[in-house]
Design a protein around this motif. Structure first.
Motif, PDB file in Angstrom:
ATOM      1  N   ALA A  53     -60.087  -5.392 -19.974  1.00 45.21           N
ATOM      2  CA  ALA A  53     -59.189  -4.791 -20.975  1.00 45.21           C
ATOM      3  C   ALA A  53     -60.001  -4.338 -22.186  1.00 45.21           C
ATOM      4  CB  ALA A  53     -58.119  -5.786 -21.389  1.00 45.21           C
ATOM      5  N   SER A  54     -60.940  -5.195 -22.622  1.00 42.08           N
ATOM      6  CA  SER A  54     -61.791  -4.821 -23.752  1.00 42.08           C
ATOM      7  C   SER A  54     -62.619  -3.580 -23.428  1.00 42.08           C
ATOM      8  CB  SER A  54     -62.749  -5.961 -24.101  1.00 42.08           C
ATOM      9  OG  SER A  54     -62.036  -7.006 -24.677  1.00 42.08           O
ATOM     10  N   GLU A  55     -63.139  -3.540 -22.202  1.00 38.70           N
ATOM     11  CA  GLU A  55     -63.921  -2.365 -21.784  1.00 38.70           C
ATOM     12  C   GLU A  55     -63.078  -1.100 -21.825  1.00 38.70           C
ATOM     13  OE1 GLU A  55     -65.952  -2.778 -17.991  1.00 38.70           O
ATOM     14  OE2 GLU A  55     -66.726  -4.731 -18.617  1.00 38.70           O
ATOM     15  N   MET A  56     -61.815  -1.228 -21.421  1.00 39.81           N
ATOM     16  CA  MET A  56     -60.925  -0.060 -21.425  1.00 39.81           C
ATOM     17  C   MET A  56     -60.676   0.430 -22.847  1.00 39.81           C
ATOM     18  SD  MET A  56     -58.188  -1.177 -18.564  1.00 39.81           S
ATOM     19  CE  MET A  56     -58.545  -1.023 -16.827  1.00 39.81           C
ATOM     20  N   PHE A  57     -60.517  -0.514 -23.770  1.00 44.75           N
ATOM     21  CA  PHE A  57     -60.342  -0.126 -25.173  1.00 44.75           C
ATOM     22  C   PHE A  57     -61.614   0.537 -25.704  1.00 44.75           C
ATOM     23  CE2 PHE A  57     -56.415  -2.473 -25.312  1.00 44.75           C
ATOM     24  CZ  PHE A  57     -55.694  -1.773 -26.265  1.00 44.75           C
ATOM     25  N   TYR A  58     -62.760  -0.032 -25.353  1.00 45.36           N
ATOM     26  CA  TYR A  58     -64.041   0.539 -25.799  1.00 45.36           C
ATOM     27  C   TYR A  58     -64.183   1.969 -25.274  1.00 45.36           C
ATOM     28  CZ  TYR A  58     -69.088   0.748 -26.826  1.00 45.36           C
ATOM     29  OH  TYR A  58     -70.331   1.104 -27.318  1.00 45.36           O
ATOM     30  N   GLU A  59     -63.891   2.133 -23.988  1.00 42.34           N
ATOM     31  CA  GLU A  59     -64.030   3.454 -23.364  1.00 42.34           C
ATOM     32  C   GLU A  59     -63.067   4.468 -23.965  1.00 42.34           C
ATOM     33  OE1 GLU A  59     -63.947   4.136 -18.869  1.00 42.34           O
ATOM     34  OE2 GLU A  59     -65.098   2.292 -19.112  1.00 42.34           O
ATOM     35  N   SER A  60     -61.830   4.017 -24.226  1.00 46.83           N
ATOM     36  CA  SER A  60     -60.845   4.920 -24.842  1.00 46.83           C
ATOM     37  C   SER A  60     -61.291   5.302 -26.244  1.00 46.83           C
ATOM     38  CB  SER A  60     -59.471   4.259 -24.951  1.00 46.83           C
ATOM     39  OG  SER A  60     -59.097   3.686 -23.743  1.00 46.83           O
ATOM     40  N   GLY A  61     -61.787   4.314 -26.986  1.00 42.76           N
ATOM     41  CA  GLY A  61     -62.279   4.583 -28.335  1.00 42.76           C
ATOM     42  C   GLY A  61     -63.435   5.564 -28.300  1.00 42.76           C
ATOM     43  N   LYS A  62     -64.288   5.418 -27.292  1.00 46.69           N
ATOM     44  CA  LYS A  62     -65.448   6.307 -27.160  1.00 46.69           C
ATOM     45  C   LYS A  62     -64.994   7.754 -26.928  1.00 46.69           C
ATOM     46  CE  LYS A  62     -69.876   6.573 -24.788  1.00 46.69           C
ATOM     47  NZ  LYS A  62     -70.759   5.954 -23.807  1.00 46.69           N
ATOM     48  N   LEU A  63     -64.026   7.897 -26.041  1.00 54.15           N
ATOM     49  CA  LEU A  63     -63.473   9.231 -25.788  1.00 54.15           C
ATOM     50  C   LEU A  63     -62.855   9.793 -27.071  1.00 54.15           C
ATOM     51  CD1 LEU A  63     -62.687  11.485 -23.809  1.00 54.15           C
ATOM     52  CD2 LEU A  63     -60.728  10.087 -23.093  1.00 54.15           C
ATOM     53  N   ALA A  64     -62.138   8.930 -27.796  1.00 53.92           N
ATOM     54  CA  ALA A  64     -61.524   9.361 -29.066  1.00 53.92           C
ATOM     55  C   ALA A  64     -62.604   9.792 -30.054  1.00 53.92           C
ATOM     56  CB  ALA A  64     -60.684   8.238 -29.654  1.00 53.92           C
ATOM     57  N   GLY A  65     -63.674   9.008 -30.146  1.00 55.36           N
ATOM     58  CA  GLY A  65     -64.767   9.329 -31.071  1.00 55.36           C
ATOM     59  C   GLY A  65     -65.425  10.652 -30.714  1.00 55.36           C
ATOM     60  N   GLN A  66     -65.620  10.880 -29.421  1.00 52.79           N
ATOM     61  CA  GLN A  66     -66.235  12.137 -28.980  1.00 52.79           C
ATOM     62  C   GLN A  66     -65.344  13.320 -29.360  1.00 52.79           C
ATOM     63  OE1 GLN A  66     -66.445  11.070 -24.840  1.00 52.79           O
ATOM     64  NE2 GLN A  66     -68.548  10.302 -24.984  1.00 52.79           N
ATOM     65  N   GLU A  67     -64.066  13.192 -29.066  1.00 56.73           N
ATOM     66  CA  GLU A  67     -63.139  14.298 -29.343  1.00 56.73           C
ATOM     67  C   GLU A  67     -62.930  14.489 -30.840  1.00 56.73           C
ATOM     68  OE1 GLU A  67     -61.886  16.479 -27.112  1.00 56.73           O
ATOM     69  OE2 GLU A  67     -63.201  15.482 -25.699  1.00 56.73           O
ATOM     70  N   PHE A  68     -62.892  13.370 -31.566  1.00 58.31           N
ATOM     71  CA  PHE A  68     -62.734  13.431 -33.020  1.00 58.31           C
ATOM     72  C   PHE A  68     -63.905  14.185 -33.634  1.00 58.31           C
ATOM     73  CE2 PHE A  68     -62.843  11.808 -37.373  1.00 58.31           C
ATOM     74  CZ  PHE A  68     -61.496  11.795 -37.719  1.00 58.31           C
ATOM     75  N   CYS A  69     -65.100  13.856 -33.147  1.00 60.69           N
ATOM     76  CA  CYS A  69     -66.317  14.492 -33.632  1.00 60.69           C
ATOM     77  C   CYS A  69     -66.259  15.998 -33.379  1.00 60.69           C
ATOM     78  CB  CYS A  69     -67.514  13.871 -32.923  1.00 60.69           C
ATOM     79  SG  CYS A  69     -69.056  14.150 -33.766  1.00 60.69           S
ATOM     80  N   LYS A  70     -65.853  16.380 -32.180  1.00 56.40           N
ATOM     81  CA  LYS A  70     -65.838  17.801 -31.819  1.00 56.40           C
ATOM     82  C   LYS A  70     -64.740  18.565 -32.555  1.00 56.40           C
ATOM     83  CE  LYS A  70     -67.327  16.785 -27.129  1.00 56.40           C
ATOM     84  NZ  LYS A  70     -66.720  16.532 -25.803  1.00 56.40           N
TER      85      LYS A  70
END
Ligand code: ZN
Length: 173
Positions: A53-70
């Motif tokens: 579950a923690s990994e899923m949150f980390y991965e979702s956050g990572k995707l959010a960070g990538q998209e937020f950055c772009k």
């Protein structure tokens, strides 16, 4: 094309909020955000275990960070300006108050602190860090900006009894 590509996140999934919420507008209550996050965490924990579950949150956050950055940041400006813009955006969007505590560009390691964090400030003390999503978020942001893979770890968190969330960011080895 993979059949589940239709579920891949696109910034446009956020929709036209001013059109759709002409009276209620662009804001909600932090409790509502946390209600979604912690009920989702609860379901993911019980279905997959807390580690996954923690990994899923980390991965979702990572995707959010990538998209937020772009989509919300200028990734082609000098690093200090990039961080200043991130700081300003995190404040404007009421995500938290970001402070950069350490910048080592040579070794690509950073320490970031967030006060009044959206995810955890005010939570009961459980002696565990809970901001996996934020860890991923910073990893995604830094990854897009530097074009390198980052590992971000939360070392202090409100839910561990600290007043700020503090994250270390290092290049992934
Ligand atoms: Zn935290």
């Amino acid at each position: 094309m993979l059949s589940d590509d239709k579920y891949s996140f696109r910034w446009s999934d956020i929709g036209d909020i001013s059109l759709g919420r002409s009276n209620l507008g662009n804001t909600t209550n932090v409790a509502v955000y946390r209600l979604m996050q912690y009920t989702m965490r609860s379901v993911l924990n019980s279905r997959f275990g807390s580690e996954l579950a923690s990994e899923m949150f980390y991965e979702s956050g990572k995707l959010a960070g990538q998209e937020f950055c772009k989509n919300r940041l200028n990734c082609n400006q000098p690093f200090n300006q990039f961080l200043a813009q991130l700081q300003e955006q995190m404040h404007t969007l009421n995500i938290g108050i970001l402070r950069i505590e350490k910048i080592d560009l040579e070794n690509m390691n950073f320490v970031l602190a967030v006060a009044e964090d959206l995810d955890c400030s005010g939570l009961p003390i459980t002696n565990e860090t809970v901001c996996d999503y934020d860890e991923g978020f910073f990893a995604g942001l830094l990854g897009v900006y530097t074009n390198k893979d980052f590992e971000v770890k939360e070392v202090d968190c409100w839910s561990k009894g600290d007043r700020v969330c503090r994250f270390t960011a290092n290049l992934k080895v």
